[in-house]
Write an enzyme that holds these catalytic residues in place. Structure first.
Site, mmCIF file in Angstrom:
data_model
loop_
_atom_site.group_PDB
_atom_site.id
_atom_site.type_symbol
_atom_site.label_atom_id
_atom_site.label_comp_id
_atom_site.label_asym_id
_atom_site.label_seq_id
_atom_site.Cartn_x
_atom_site.Cartn_y
_atom_site.Cartn_z
ATOM 1 N N LYS A 39 38.204 53.873 51.602
ATOM 2 C CA LYS A 39 38.616 55.167 52.169
ATOM 3 C C LYS A 39 37.530 56.170 51.782
ATOM 4 C CE LYS A 39 41.620 56.166 48.204
ATOM 5 N NZ LYS A 39 42.895 56.660 47.724
ATOM 6 N N ASP A 75 40.472 49.029 48.779
ATOM 7 C CA ASP A 75 40.793 50.464 48.753
ATOM 8 C C ASP A 75 39.703 51.285 49.424
ATOM 9 O OD1 ASP A 75 42.470 52.569 48.251
ATOM 10 O OD2 ASP A 75 41.848 52.861 46.177
ATOM 11 N N ASN A 133 36.642 57.107 48.167
ATOM 12 C CA ASN A 133 36.018 56.135 47.261
ATOM 13 C C ASN A 133 34.579 55.801 47.651
ATOM 14 O OD1 ASN A 133 38.228 55.980 45.653
ATOM 15 N ND2 ASN A 133 39.111 54.186 46.655
ATOM 16 N N THR A 169 45.884 52.456 50.338
ATOM 17 C CA THR A 169 46.288 53.791 50.791
ATOM 18 C C THR A 169 46.939 53.633 52.168
ATOM 19 O OG1 THR A 169 44.456 54.682 49.551
ATOM 20 C CG2 THR A 169 45.334 56.095 51.284
ATOM 21 N N ASP A 206 35.295 53.063 42.517
ATOM 22 C CA ASP A 206 36.704 52.837 42.198
ATOM 23 C C ASP A 206 37.142 51.410 42.549
ATOM 24 O OD1 ASP A 206 39.282 52.947 41.452
ATOM 25 O OD2 ASP A 206 39.856 54.643 42.722
#
Ligand code: ATP
Length: 339
Positions: A154, A152, A157, A188, A170
């Site tokens: 991005k 994840d 985070n 995402t 996260d």
């Protein structure tokens, strides 16, 4: 208002998140730092005189976790975070629970999200992007060496600490896969590698793909494949028509093309020594990764804070009545008062 307490919640109240060390009485609750799909993250201060540093408390409502069948995910997030000890990864100090909530006690990254910084600047100067991406290479290398894929990556985070270094945060989608593959589609849309969309199984190469998306977005101000609808984003990712803005030079284009390579076998990051391959890329020729790891390199931006409890690098959120909340006065008070 307390959320509904269910029979199921009691049954599922295993000792998993229990703690001798912490309870809600351990902390003074200050403002809200962020809200996630299942959580609210609050700034707290320990009442223990020997540990007065502000901390982040991630608060998850048990009924929501149960309704959304997230128990396994949450345990996984805790177990993974507990194994990690790296300068560029948010540390978990403990967990605890009461009848209604599960709490994660985290070190506080006071500089806010890289996302906020990116929105403020529009694009990052190449040198700044290089610093953050190089620190991420080290964080991802550490995770992959432990057989963990993050899944994840991005700017939302990636948090920034007191001295301007990154803190990856996260771990809700992180998974221990050793050298194997995993099949669940998560992440995402803009950051998904083609193999995730195709559902053929994916491994740690998806993190290197996401790093390519991030690098592109940091320098261009928008991700390489975007659209209003996730379906169209997936189509664009699978089509793989990568177009670079005119200001991208050859070196950066070669690095991004290598990371956003649809064929997993040809992607930078496929080989066992993936991180070394990356570190040796011409774009990083001026980076000394050992000094970077030792935090000896100056960061591009050091958060300016009025006090240790200053949350001005975070968005403001309305207080929530159904989660342990800050006393009313703390949200709008002048940061100089009371410290
Ligand atoms: P999502 O729904 O995006 O998966 P989540 O419920 O897993 O979110 P997090 O992403 O962990 O929650 O936290 C939500 C927000 O809280 C973050 O984006 C960040 O702004 C803030 N936050 C989380 N951890 C910290 C921390 N350790 N220090 C400072 N702020 C934090």
């Amino acid at each position: 208002m307390e959320p509904e307490k269910t029979e199921t919640s009691e049954k599922q109240n295993s000792d998993h998140f229990r703690s001798e060390k912490y309870s809600m009485d351990s902390f003074d609750v200050l403002g809200t730092l962020g809200v996630g799909t299942f959580s609210r993250v609050r700034l707290v201060r320990s009442k223990d005189q020997s540990h007065m540093k502000p901390l982040a408390l991630k608060i998850l409502k048990k009924t929501s976790i149960l309704k959304m069948r997230q128990i396994k995910h949450l345990r996984n997030e805790k177990e993974i975070m507990e194994q990690l000890d790296h300068s560029f990864i948010t540390k978990i100090l403990g967990t605890f629970q009461d009848d209604y909530y599960v709490f994660f006690v985290l070190e506080y990254a006071c500089g806010g999200e890289l996302f906020t910084r990116m929105k403020k600047l529009g694009t990052f100067p190449a040198q700044d992007a290089q610093f953050y991406i190089a620190e991420l290479v080290l964080a991802l290398e550490y995770l992959h060496d432990k057989g963990i894929v993050f899944r994840d990556l991005k700017p939302e985070n990636i948090l920034i600490d007191r001295l301007g270094h990154i803190k990856l945060s996260d771990f809700g989608f992180a998974k221990a896969i050793s050298d194997g593959k995993t099949y669940t589609m998560c992440g995402t849309p803009e950051y998904l590698a083609p193999e995730i969309i195709l559902g053929k199984g994916h491994g740690r190469e998806v993190d290197w793909w996401a790093l390519g998306v991030l690098l592109y977005e940091m320098l261009a101000g928008y991700p390489p494949y975007y659209d209003d609808s996730p379906f169209n984003i997936y189509q664009k990712i699978l089509l793989g028509r990568l177009i670079f803005p005119p200001h991208f030079d050859d070196v950066i284009c070669s690095l991004i093309s290598g990371l956003l390579e649809p064929s997993i076998q040809k992607r930078i990051g496929y080989k066992q020594n993936a991180a070394s391959e990356l570190k040796n890329h011409a774009w990083f020729s001026n980076i000394d990764f050992s000094s970077l790891l030792a935090k000896e390199c100056a960061s591009p931006w050091v958060p300016e804070l009025m006090s240790e409890d200053d949350t001005s690098n975070f968005n403001t959120y309305p207080d929530s009545l159904d989660q342990p909340h800050a006393p009313k006065f703390t949200r709008d008070r002048d940061p100089f008062i009371g410290f």
